[in-house]
Design a protein around this motif. Sequence first.
Motif, PDB file in Angstrom:
ATOM      1  N   VAL A  25       0.865  -1.189   0.000  1.00  0.00           N
ATOM      2  CA  VAL A  25       0.000   0.000   0.000  1.00  0.00           C
ATOM      3  C   VAL A  25       0.899   1.236   0.000  1.00  0.00           C
ATOM      4  CG1 VAL A  25      -1.816   1.275   1.200  1.00  0.00           C
ATOM      5  CG2 VAL A  25      -1.734  -1.228   1.372  1.00  0.00           C
ATOM      6  N   GLY A  26       0.593   2.168  -0.861  1.00  0.00           N
ATOM      7  CA  GLY A  26       1.377   3.399  -0.907  1.00  0.00           C
ATOM      8  C   GLY A  26       0.461   4.602  -0.828  1.00  0.00           C
ATOM      9  N   THR A  27       0.777   5.521   0.065  1.00  0.00           N
ATOM     10  CA  THR A  27      -0.001   6.755   0.195  1.00  0.00           C
ATOM     11  C   THR A  27       0.940   7.928   0.028  1.00  0.00           C
ATOM     12  OG1 THR A  27      -1.389   5.619   1.805  1.00  0.00           O
ATOM     13  CG2 THR A  27      -1.624   8.013   1.665  1.00  0.00           C
ATOM     14  N   VAL A  28       0.603   8.808  -0.890  1.00  0.00           N
ATOM     15  CA  VAL A  28       1.480   9.957  -1.128  1.00  0.00           C
ATOM     16  C   VAL A  28       0.653  11.235  -1.215  1.00  0.00           C
ATOM     17  CG1 VAL A  28       3.250   8.618  -2.343  1.00  0.00           C
ATOM     18  CG2 VAL A  28       1.413   9.689  -3.637  1.00  0.00           C
ATOM     19  N   GLY A  29       1.333  12.340  -0.950  1.00  0.00           N
ATOM     20  CA  GLY A  29       0.697  13.644  -1.072  1.00  0.00           C
ATOM     21  C   GLY A  29       1.386  14.419  -2.181  1.00  0.00           C
ATOM     22  N   ILE A 111       2.258   4.344  -6.744  1.00  0.00           N
ATOM     23  CA  ILE A 111       2.609   2.983  -7.176  1.00  0.00           C
ATOM     24  C   ILE A 111       4.000   2.636  -6.660  1.00  0.00           C
ATOM     25  CG2 ILE A 111       3.213   1.561  -9.196  1.00  0.00           C
ATOM     26  CD1 ILE A 111       0.841   3.013 -10.644  1.00  0.00           C
ATOM     27  N   HIS A 112       4.924   3.569  -6.779  1.00  0.00           N
ATOM     28  CA  HIS A 112       6.286   3.317  -6.282  1.00  0.00           C
ATOM     29  C   HIS A 112       6.279   3.102  -4.767  1.00  0.00           C
ATOM     30  CE1 HIS A 112       8.605   5.099  -9.955  1.00  0.00           C
ATOM     31  NE2 HIS A 112       7.722   4.186 -10.285  1.00  0.00           N
ATOM     32  N   ALA A 113       5.481   3.898  -4.063  1.00  0.00           N
ATOM     33  CA  ALA A 113       5.407   3.746  -2.604  1.00  0.00           C
ATOM     34  C   ALA A 113       4.810   2.383  -2.239  1.00  0.00           C
ATOM     35  CB  ALA A 113       4.574   4.877  -2.005  1.00  0.00           C
ATOM     36  N   ALA A 114       3.806   1.937  -3.014  1.00  0.00           N
ATOM     37  CA  ALA A 114       3.185   0.635  -2.744  1.00  0.00           C
ATOM     38  C   ALA A 114       4.168  -0.493  -3.050  1.00  0.00           C
ATOM     39  CB  ALA A 114       1.909   0.486  -3.573  1.00  0.00           C
ATOM     40  N   LEU A 115       4.969  -0.323  -4.103  1.00  0.00           N
ATOM     41  CA  LEU A 115       5.982  -1.331  -4.431  1.00  0.00           C
ATOM     42  C   LEU A 115       7.051  -1.376  -3.339  1.00  0.00           C
ATOM     43  CD1 LEU A 115       6.423  -0.746  -8.279  1.00  0.00           C
ATOM     44  CD2 LEU A 115       5.452  -2.784  -7.184  1.00  0.00           C
ATOM     45  N   TRP A 116       7.387  -0.210  -2.812  1.00  0.00           N
ATOM     46  CA  TRP A 116       8.373  -0.138  -1.734  1.00  0.00           C
ATOM     47  C   TRP A 116       7.840  -0.875  -0.491  1.00  0.00           C
ATOM     48  CZ3 TRP A 116      13.338   1.542  -1.684  1.00  0.00           C
ATOM     49  CH2 TRP A 116      13.948   1.643  -0.431  1.00  0.00           C
ATOM     50  N   ASP A 117       6.561  -0.641  -0.202  1.00  0.00           N
ATOM     51  CA  ASP A 117       5.917  -1.300   0.945  1.00  0.00           C
ATOM     52  C   ASP A 117       5.936  -2.822   0.741  1.00  0.00           C
ATOM     53  OD1 ASP A 117       4.329  -1.433   3.335  1.00  0.00           O
ATOM     54  OD2 ASP A 117       2.567  -1.754   2.083  1.00  0.00           O
ATOM     55  N   TYR A 118       5.612  -3.264  -0.469  1.00  0.00           N
ATOM     56  CA  TYR A 118       5.629  -4.694  -0.810  1.00  0.00           C
ATOM     57  C   TYR A 118       7.029  -5.275  -0.605  1.00  0.00           C
ATOM     58  CZ  TYR A 118       6.239  -8.519  -4.225  1.00  0.00           C
ATOM     59  OH  TYR A 118       6.587  -9.684  -4.856  1.00  0.00           O
ATOM     60  N   ALA A 119       8.039  -4.562  -1.115  1.00  0.00           N
ATOM     61  CA  ALA A 119       9.423  -5.054  -1.007  1.00  0.00           C
ATOM     62  C   ALA A 119       9.858  -5.129   0.459  1.00  0.00           C
ATOM     63  CB  ALA A 119      10.359  -4.135  -1.794  1.00  0.00           C
ATOM     64  N   LEU A 129      14.134   0.813  -7.874  1.00  0.00           N
ATOM     65  CA  LEU A 129      13.093   1.457  -7.062  1.00  0.00           C
ATOM     66  C   LEU A 129      13.743   2.239  -5.933  1.00  0.00           C
ATOM     67  CD1 LEU A 129      10.073   1.830  -6.350  1.00  0.00           C
ATOM     68  CD2 LEU A 129      10.256  -0.208  -4.931  1.00  0.00           C
ATOM     69  N   GLU A 130      13.413   3.535  -5.889  1.00  0.00           N
ATOM     70  CA  GLU A 130      13.970   4.373  -4.820  1.00  0.00           C
ATOM     71  C   GLU A 130      12.942   4.576  -3.722  1.00  0.00           C
ATOM     72  OE1 GLU A 130      15.494   7.986  -6.437  1.00  0.00           O
ATOM     73  OE2 GLU A 130      16.775   6.906  -7.848  1.00  0.00           O
ATOM     74  N   LYS A 131      13.448   4.773  -2.542  1.00  0.00           N
ATOM     75  CA  LYS A 131      12.538   5.000  -1.395  1.00  0.00           C
ATOM     76  C   LYS A 131      11.673   6.230  -1.680  1.00  0.00           C
ATOM     77  CE  LYS A 131      12.820   5.524   3.642  1.00  0.00           C
ATOM     78  NZ  LYS A 131      11.623   4.834   3.974  1.00  0.00           N
ATOM     79  N   PRO A 132      10.352   6.084  -1.568  1.00  0.00           N
ATOM     80  CA  PRO A 132       9.492   7.233  -1.894  1.00  0.00           C
ATOM     81  C   PRO A 132       9.727   8.382  -0.932  1.00  0.00           C
ATOM     82  CG  PRO A 132       8.217   5.392  -1.007  1.00  0.00           C
ATOM     83  CD  PRO A 132       9.605   4.906  -1.162  1.00  0.00           C
ATOM     84  N   LYS A 133       9.764   9.581  -1.522  1.00  0.00           N
ATOM     85  CA  LYS A 133      10.053  10.768  -0.701  1.00  0.00           C
ATOM     86  C   LYS A 133       8.836  11.213   0.083  1.00  0.00           C
ATOM     87  CE  LYS A 133      13.296  12.695  -4.008  1.00  0.00           C
ATOM     88  NZ  LYS A 133      12.768  12.184  -5.273  1.00  0.00           N
ATOM     89  N   SER A 134       7.675  11.096  -0.570  1.00  0.00           N
ATOM     90  CA  SER A 134       6.505  11.710   0.044  1.00  0.00           C
ATOM     91  C   SER A 134       5.531  10.685   0.616  1.00  0.00           C
ATOM     92  CB  SER A 134       5.798  12.586  -0.984  1.00  0.00           C
ATOM     93  OG  SER A 134       5.510  11.832  -2.132  1.00  0.00           O
ATOM     94  N   ASP A 135       6.028   9.501   0.928  1.00  0.00           N
ATOM     95  CA  ASP A 135       5.120   8.495   1.469  1.00  0.00           C
ATOM     96  C   ASP A 135       4.579   8.962   2.819  1.00  0.00           C
ATOM     97  OD1 ASP A 135       3.706   6.192   1.553  1.00  0.00           O
ATOM     98  OD2 ASP A 135       5.342   4.962   2.343  1.00  0.00           O
TER      99      ASP A 135
END
Length: 145
Positions: A25-29, A111-119, A129-135
């Motif tokens: 799950v990825g949540t961003v602003g 999507i990137h934040a959700a992939l990061w969460d999955y990983a 894949l880079e760590k999301p900045k705004s998660d």
Amino acid sequence: MYTQKVMDHFTNPRNVGEIENASGVGTVGNAKCGDIMRIYLDIDDNGIINDVKFKTFGCGAAVATSSMATELVKGKSVNEALKVTNKAVMEALDGLPPVKVHCSLLAEEAIHAALWDYAEKKGIQIEGLEKPKSDIHEGEEQIEY
Ligand code: FES
């Protein structure tokens, strides 16, 4: 101002909702407007995205780009999903007005934040894949849907 495809995805957005026990799950602003997006991914043992859903507090362009982005990543591998950029999403929608380009970043970042969460949950690394900045992590900020 908006293409027919944008209007179609705005008035009839695909994959709206949430996935219980999602793989990621990825949540961003959005820094520019403060709007919020959450993406849920269901990823199988082979690393294929079986299902994807989104929820947003975003504008019409955010809804349309997220709808298209979810269509583009569904059925793809994790690595293929990483290549679905906001530019690719905008192209698939036949373009967005320049003032709305920032809205298309919400889906890509979520999507990137959700992939990061999955990983993180799987204890794996996804190349490129880079760590999301705004998660936005739950608990740090209250999000009402
Ligand atoms: Fe905020 Fe479009 S104005 S996502």
